[in-house]
Design an enzyme around this catalytic site. Structure first.
Site, PDB file in Angstrom:
ATOM      1  N   TRP A 101       0.832  -1.213   0.000  1.00 58.37           N
ATOM      2  CA  TRP A 101       0.000   0.000   0.000  1.00 58.37           C
ATOM      3  C   TRP A 101       0.859   1.252   0.000  1.00 58.37           C
ATOM      4  O   TRP A 101       0.542   2.222  -0.676  1.00 58.37           O
ATOM      5  CB  TRP A 101      -0.975   0.002   1.172  1.00 58.37           C
ATOM      6  CG  TRP A 101      -1.986  -1.105   1.080  1.00 58.37           C
ATOM      7  CD1 TRP A 101      -2.180  -2.122   1.980  1.00 58.37           C
ATOM      8  CD2 TRP A 101      -2.933  -1.324   0.022  1.00 58.37           C
ATOM      9  NE1 TRP A 101      -3.184  -2.952   1.544  1.00 58.37           N
ATOM     10  CE2 TRP A 101      -3.659  -2.497   0.353  1.00 58.37           C
ATOM     11  CE3 TRP A 101      -3.232  -0.660  -1.163  1.00 58.37           C
ATOM     12  CZ2 TRP A 101      -4.679  -3.000  -0.464  1.00 58.37           C
ATOM     13  CZ3 TRP A 101      -4.242  -1.170  -1.978  1.00 58.37           C
ATOM     14  CH2 TRP A 101      -4.946  -2.318  -1.629  1.00 58.37           C
ATOM     15  N   ASP A 171      -1.353   6.524   6.450  1.00 60.16           N
ATOM     16  CA  ASP A 171      -2.470   5.656   6.083  1.00 60.16           C
ATOM     17  C   ASP A 171      -2.701   4.737   7.286  1.00 60.16           C
ATOM     18  O   ASP A 171      -1.842   3.930   7.616  1.00 60.16           O
ATOM     19  CB  ASP A 171      -2.080   4.861   4.826  1.00 60.16           C
ATOM     20  CG  ASP A 171      -3.130   3.832   4.418  1.00 60.16           C
ATOM     21  OD1 ASP A 171      -4.127   3.650   5.144  1.00 60.16           O
ATOM     22  OD2 ASP A 171      -2.936   3.204   3.354  1.00 60.16           O
ATOM     23  N   LYS A 195     -11.825  -1.724   6.944  1.00 56.06           N
ATOM     24  CA  LYS A 195     -10.997  -2.666   7.686  1.00 56.06           C
ATOM     25  C   LYS A 195     -11.455  -2.722   9.148  1.00 56.06           C
ATOM     26  O   LYS A 195     -11.938  -3.727   9.606  1.00 56.06           O
ATOM     27  CB  LYS A 195      -9.515  -2.274   7.628  1.00 56.06           C
ATOM     28  CG  LYS A 195      -8.994  -2.021   6.211  1.00 56.06           C
ATOM     29  CD  LYS A 195      -8.860  -3.294   5.382  1.00 56.06           C
ATOM     30  CE  LYS A 195      -8.779  -3.078   3.885  1.00 56.06           C
ATOM     31  NZ  LYS A 195      -7.620  -2.373   3.395  1.00 56.06           N
TER      32      LYS A 195
HETATM   33  C1  LIG Z   1      -7.066  -1.915   2.117  1.00 54.92           C
HETATM   34  C2  LIG Z   1      -6.032  -0.878   2.233  1.00 54.92           C
HETATM   35  C3  LIG Z   1      -5.891   0.144   1.281  1.00 54.92           C
HETATM   36  C4  LIG Z   1      -6.745   0.221   0.040  1.00 54.92           C
HETATM   37  O1  LIG Z   1      -8.028   0.597   0.369  1.00 54.92           O
HETATM   38  P1  LIG Z   1      -9.131   0.880  -0.744  1.00 54.92           P
HETATM   39  O2  LIG Z   1     -10.218   1.491   0.064  1.00 54.92           O
HETATM   40  O3  LIG Z   1      -9.494  -0.432  -1.345  1.00 54.92           O
HETATM   41  O4  LIG Z   1      -8.562   1.811  -1.739  1.00 54.92           O
HETATM   42  C5  LIG Z   1      -4.932   1.093   1.494  1.00 54.92           C
HETATM   43  N1  LIG Z   1      -4.139   1.071   2.568  1.00 54.92           N
HETATM   44  C6  LIG Z   1      -4.243   0.101   3.501  1.00 54.92           C
HETATM   45  C7  LIG Z   1      -3.341   0.128   4.679  1.00 54.92           C
HETATM   46  C8  LIG Z   1      -5.188  -0.899   3.356  1.00 54.92           C
HETATM   47  O5  LIG Z   1      -5.281  -1.859   4.290  1.00 54.92           O
END
Ligand SMILES: *Cc1c(COP(=O)(O)O)cnc(C)c1O
Length: 360
Positions: A101, A171, A195
Site C-alpha cells: 500500500w 495511512d 478494515k
Molecule cells: C485496504 C487498504 C488500502 C486500500 O483501500 P481501498 O479502500 O481499497 O482503496 C490502502 N491502505 C491500507 C493500509 C489498506 O489496508
C-alpha cells in the site's frame, strides 16, 4: 442463522450489536418512516447522524480543534493522489516503503511530485519496519508518508518515525481505533473504513487545518481538493450516507467498550493468544520480526503450500473464514480487528493446535 468467525482483512467483521441495530432501524429510522438509505443528505435527520459520527470520532481519538474531519469516498487508494495534489508546495515528498500500500501510494505520488524513498523493508519481503529514528529526510520535502499498519504483511510501526520536523502523513486504514494515538504527531491521518470501522465506501481523513489549502496543484479535481470538502463540512456532494451512519454506530460501540484504552487492552490480549501459540508451535510460524508485529493482521505459514491449503480448507469447514493470506504473499493471515471477539481467537488457536497434532 449462522455467523462464522470472519478473519477477513477487509471488508471485515463488524460488531454484531451494530448489525442488529442497523437491521432494527432499517425500515424506520427513529420514527421518521424511512431508512437512512432513503433520506436526503440535506435533511436534519442526516445532519445529526454525520455530526454525531464526527463528534464521537473526535472524542475517541482526542482530535484537537485545529484538525478537520472529512468524510470522503474513492477508497484509501484515491488519497494516494489527493495527498501529493493537496500537500505539494516544493514538489518533493519522502516515502517510507513498508508494503504494497505504501508502494502504491509512492508510485502514484511520482506522477505529480518528486517522490523519494527514504527507507524500505522490501529487501526482506516487508517482514519488518526499518529503523526510522535518523532518516535522510529531504530538506525540501513537503511531507513524509507512511503506512502505519501494513495489512498484507502484518507489520506496524512500533513508534512514529522521526521526520525532522516535516509533516507526517499516515495511512491508518487497518489500525485506526485499535489503540490510542497522538493525533498531533501527524499532519494527515486517513483511513478506508472497511478494515476496522465500517462498510466499504467511506474514507475518513483527519487533517490539520493549515494543510487544507487553496493553492493545491492547479489540475487537482474539485472533488479531490480537501478544501472543497472541508468548506462544505463533507457535504459538497452526496456523501456515502448509509456507510457514515454505520461508522457512527461503530464509534458508539467502541465508546461503550470503554474507548481506545480498553480496545488496546483487548486487542493486545487477542494478539498475544495468537502470537504466543505461533512462537511455540512446531507446525505454524509467524512471518514478521517480533518488534514489528501488528495487533490487527497476523500472517503465518506452515512452510508447505499444500499443508497451508489444507489448513485453510479445514478451517473454513470448521467455521473460520477468510484465513487465506493476501494473493501476493500466500500462506495464512488472521485479521483480528476490534469486532473480532476474543472467543474467535481462542477457538482458532484451539483449532490450530488440533490441526498441528493431526499433521505433524
Ligand atoms: C485496504 C487498504 C488500502 C486500500 O483501500 P481501498 O479502500 O481499497 O482503496 C490502502 N491502505 C491500507 C493500509 C489498506 O489496508
Amino acid at each position: 442463522m449462522k455467523r462464522v468467525y470472519n478473519f477477513s482483512a477487509g471488508p471485515a467483521v463488524l460488531p454484531e450489536s451494530v448489525l442488529k441495530q442497523a437491521a432494527d432501524e432499517m425500515l424506520d429510522y427513529k420514527g421518521c418512516g424511512m431508512s437512512v438509505m432513503e433520506m436526503s443528505h440535506r435533511s436534519k435527520m442526516f445532519q445529526t447522524i454525520i455530526d454525531e459520527a464526527q463528534q464521537d470520532l473526535r472524542d475517541l481519538l482526542n482530535i484537537p480543534d485545529n484538525y478537520k474531519v472529512l468524510f470522503l469516498q474513492g477508497g484509501a487508494s484515491q488519497q494516494f493522489s489527493a495527498i501529493p495534489m493537496n500537500l505539494s508546495k516544493n514538489g518533493v515528498a519522502d516515502y517510507i516503503i513498508t508494503g504494497q500500500w505504501a508502494k502504491k501510494a509512492y508510485q502514484e505520488a511520482k506522477k505529480y511530485v518528486k517522490a523519494n524513498v527514504i527507507a524500505s523493508s522490501e529487501d526482506k519481503t516487508f517482514s519488518y519496519i526499518p529503523d526510522c529514528s535518523d532518516l535522510n529526510v529531504s530538506e525540501d520535502a513537503d511531507y513524509v508518508y507512511i503506512c502505519y499498519n501494513n495489512t498484507i504483511y502484518g507489520t506496524k510501526f512500533p513508534e512514529v518515525p522521526n521526520t525532522k520536523g516535516k509533516v507526517l502523513v499516515a495511512d491508518m486504514s487497518s489500525c485506526i481505533l485499535s489503540e490510542p494515538i497522538n493525533v498531533s504527531d501527524f499532519g494527515v491521518i486517513y483511513f478506508g473504513v472497511q478494515k476496522n470501522v465500517g462498510p466499504a465506501g467511506v474514507v475518513i481523513a483527519i487533517i490539520r487545518e493549515d494543510l487544507i489549502r487553496d493553492d493545491v496543484l492547479s489540475y487537482t479535481p474539485t472533488m479531490l481538493k480537501w478544501k472543497t470538502q472541508a468548506d462544505a463540512n463533507s457535504l459538497y456532494n452526496t456523501p456515502p450516507c448509509y456507510g457514515i451512519y454505520i461508522c457512527g454506530l461503530v464509534f458508539k460501540w467502541i465508546k461503550a467498550q470503554g474507548g481506545l484504552e480498553a480496545m488496546k487492552e483487548i486487542n493486545t490480549k487477542k494478539a498475544k493468544i495468537l502470537y504466543d501459540f505461533l512462537d511455540s508451535s512446531k507446525l505454524f510460524k509467524g512471518t514478521v520480526e517480533k518488534d514489528s508485529r501488528s495487533l490487527m493482521n497476523v500472517p503465518f505459514v506452515t512452510g508447505d503450500k499444500e499443508l497451508d491449503a489444507k489448513f485453510i480448507a479445514e478451517a473454513k469447514e470448521a467455521g473460520f473464514e477468510n484465513l487465506k493470506g493476501h494473493r501476493s504473499v500466500g500462506g495464512m493471515r488472521a485479521s483480528i480487528y476490534n469486532a473480532m471477539p476474543i472467543e474467535g481467537v481462542e477457538k482458532l488457536v484451539q483449532f490450530m493446535k488440533e490441526f498441528e497434532e493431526r499433521n505433524l
